[in-house]
Enzyme design. Structure first.
Site: not given
Length: 614
Positions: A2, A27, A76, A100-101, A487, A491, A494, A510, A609
């Site tokens: 947000c 964001r 958001w 926000n929050g 990573e 990516k 995402e 395994h 973000k």
């Protein structure tokens, strides 16, 4: 997550609010809205989707959005689905609120307000705040006092912006666990969750501290802490360093991938002495030499991509300095009553410096107060909360990173962590001058090696075509490449929305081997290092089960392309720094797959973000 923008000014501020929201789009959000006071009335517009939908709605509206005071927001979703009635600002009577929050105890507060006769039009926790302020304003007739009285009743982390029709020259704001900055102008003042939103109108900023409440008018800013007026310093920043545009690139992410050689070079320059070859600058962490010399244990706290950077640092600290190192996800670490041993260096890694779980973990550690504790912020934002709350600040000089999927912030984190490890090892005598010189010599090659990696873009783009219709993917690496496999998988998932997992290649037998078939692409990271022969054996396990391999390998690895084995050769690099170089191919692969699949590369769905809530 947000975004908040607010303004009180002599000029009309609707366009300032909308431009601020545009600059906060990176964001992550699902709806947007604004409220302004015009001729004694509150005018509000809210839309689901992009800020452009809000801009178009404002342009088409019969309402008058010209005003001298207002607040705006990108949401958001946490409480309630993405919908117009859940979008901010929320209104109660003549009061409008952006938030926000998360308010954790909103359910009990909502019942209390419903019992008082308040009607709710949304599923959000924010509407509770608006009604609470309205209720208390009716009793006090003072907006600042009403907000101040509400704050102790709210459990959680939040930032607020509040306006009232009866006080059309006053903007109230609160910062408690969620970032907020005040922009200082002449005859106008502003608030935002990120200074980037305000750079078109000011480059002077006041950074609020935890628990601060501020009252803004056109000509004055009053900040209160624990009910007392306090002074907060005004900082002037170089706006040019914080502005960012895509330039010739189609997406911010691709631009930021290509900026990595320069970003890494800047980060190296803060520590390496160009006048004394292969030596650290005498002023690099100079003030903190004594603190670092007493460190006997390293604890890394981070989330997401930053966590993967910490995993690489663990290999470095333990193999090179022989200092024990633990790396933990902040959201798990803080809830398991962890033991922090004496003489620990606690490294908190966060691109934004506002990651809620990382900040909370740091605060929990400081409450334990172990002897010899040294806290360090590894961060790309020097004005962030994390930087202000730690003993040492080690910057990553990546510049602004707009794409939600981190690229240059990650590689500069790795470089900064290597520099920190070298400094710590050297001041403790664990790394001698000759070894230090050798490590620095290899570091100085990095910008050139990163440029060479970018030349692999064309073959990687061709490789990406094999992934366009895939549903799942595995990334494999061993040793230092295992975190890069994680990573790379992060990516891909995402930005392309393909399910992807990273594994230590030795773990294939395994469990993950059960997934391997002709439709499962397997990405392998294969530099020429001490683990290469074992990795080749793992590749044979995949090949024997008709898996299709996509391999990024050293030119001298001895690996050759064949049926169901696609190969992109990467220039030889030293084993220690190979994670930095091999990050680039997996970034480019994910980018090109996402473009082929038509996803929103820079603003992937459901993600943000800066993760400023738990």
């Amino acid at each position: 997550m947000c975004g908040i923008v607010g303004a009180v000014a002599e000029r009309n501020i609707a366009n300032i609010l909308l431009e601020g929201l545009k600059r906060l789009e990176y964001r992550g959000y699902d709806s947007a809205g604004l409220s302004v006071i015009h001729n004694g009335e509150l005018h509000r517009e809210r839309q689901v989707g992009k800020v452009k939908a809000l801009v178009d709605a404002v342009d088409a509206s019969d309402d008058f959005f010209d005003g001298h005071i207002g607040i705006a927001h990108t949401r958001w979703a946490t409480h309630g689905e993405p919908a117009q009635h859940n979008a901010h600002p929320h209104v109660s009577g003549k009061i409008a609120v952006v938030h926000n929050g998360i308010v954790e105890n909103y359910a009990e507060l909502k019942k209390e307000m419903q019992d008082k006769g308040y009607v709710f039009s949304s599923q959000t926790d924010t509407e509770v705040v608006a009604h609470l302020i309205h209720d208390l304003y009716e009793q006090t007739n003072d907006l600042l006092e009403a907000v101040r009285a509400v704050i102790p009743r709210l459990h959680g982390a939040f930032a607020l912006g509040v306006i009232h029709v009866d006080t059309p020259d006053t903007l109230i704001t609160v910062r408690l666990g969620s970032p907020l900055v005040i922009g200082v102008g002449i005859g106008e003042n502003f608030i935002a969750s990120d200074q980037l939103a305000l750079l078109p109108v000011t480059n002077r900023f006041m950074y609020l501290e935890e628990g601060d409440i501020a009252k803004l008018t056109r000509d004055n800013i009053e900040v209160y802490a624990d009910g007392q007026v306090v002074s907060r310093e005004v900082h002037e920043i170089d706006a040019k360093q914080h502005n960012a545009d895509k330039g010739e690139f189609k997406h911010y992410m691709l631009k930021e991938i290509y900026e990595q050689p320069d970003a890494v070079a800047r980060t190296l320059e803060m520590a390496i002495d160009n006048h004394a070859p292969n030596a650290l600058r005498t002023d690099f962490l100079e003030r903190h030499g004594e603190q670092l010399s007493g460190v006997r244990y390293v604890q890394v706290i981070a989330c997401g991509t930053s966590y993967h950077a910490g995993m690489v640092a663990k290999y470095w600290f333990e193999s090179i300095t022989r200092l024990p190192c633990s790396v933990e996800v902040a959201s798990e670490f803080r809830y398991r009553n962890p033991v922090v041993v004496d003489n620990s260096l606690v490294i908190c890694i966060s691109q934004s410096g506002e990651t809620a779980d990382t900040l909370s973990a740091l605060r929990d550690i400081k409450k334990q107060n172990p002897a010899g504790l040294v806290s360090l912020a590894l961060c790309n934002v020097p004005t962030s909360s994390l930087v202000r709350e730690t003993d040492i600040f080690l910057p990553t000089l990546a510049g602004p990173e707009i794409g939600v999927a981190s690229t240059k912030a990650f590689t500069t984190q790795l470089v900064a962590l290597m520099l920190l490890m070298l400094k710590t090892g050297h001041v403790q005598g664990r790394i001698d001058d000759e070894a230090l010189s050798n490590h620095i010599s290899e570091l100085q090659k990095l910008p050139g090696q990163l440029y060479a990696s970018l030349h692999l873009d064309a073959p990687i783009k061709a490789m990406a075509e094999h992934f366009e219709d895939k549903k799942s993917c595995l990334f494999l690496g061993r040793g230092l490449q295992f975190p890069i496999a994680l990573e790379g998988a992060l990516k891909l998932k995402e930005i392309s929305y393909i399910h992807a997992e990273g594994y230590a290649a030795g773990e294939l037998k395994h469990g993950p081997l059960a997934l391997v078939d002709k439709d499962m692409p397997i990405v392998v990271l294969a530099p020429k290092d001490s683990m290469l022969d074992k990795l080749k054996a793992n590749m044979q396990e995949v090949h024997a089960r008709h898996g299709e391999l996509f391999v990024f390998a050293s030119e001298t690895s001895g690996i050759e392309a064949e049926d169901r084995l696609h190969l992109v050769n990467v220039n030889d690099v030293c084993e220690t720094l190979s994670p930095i170089i091999y990050s680039v191919p997996v970034q480019l692969l994910s980018y090109h797959v996402a473009v082929l699949r038509g996803t929103d590369v820079d603003q992937p769905r459901n993600l943000a973000k800066s993760v400023t809530v738990e």
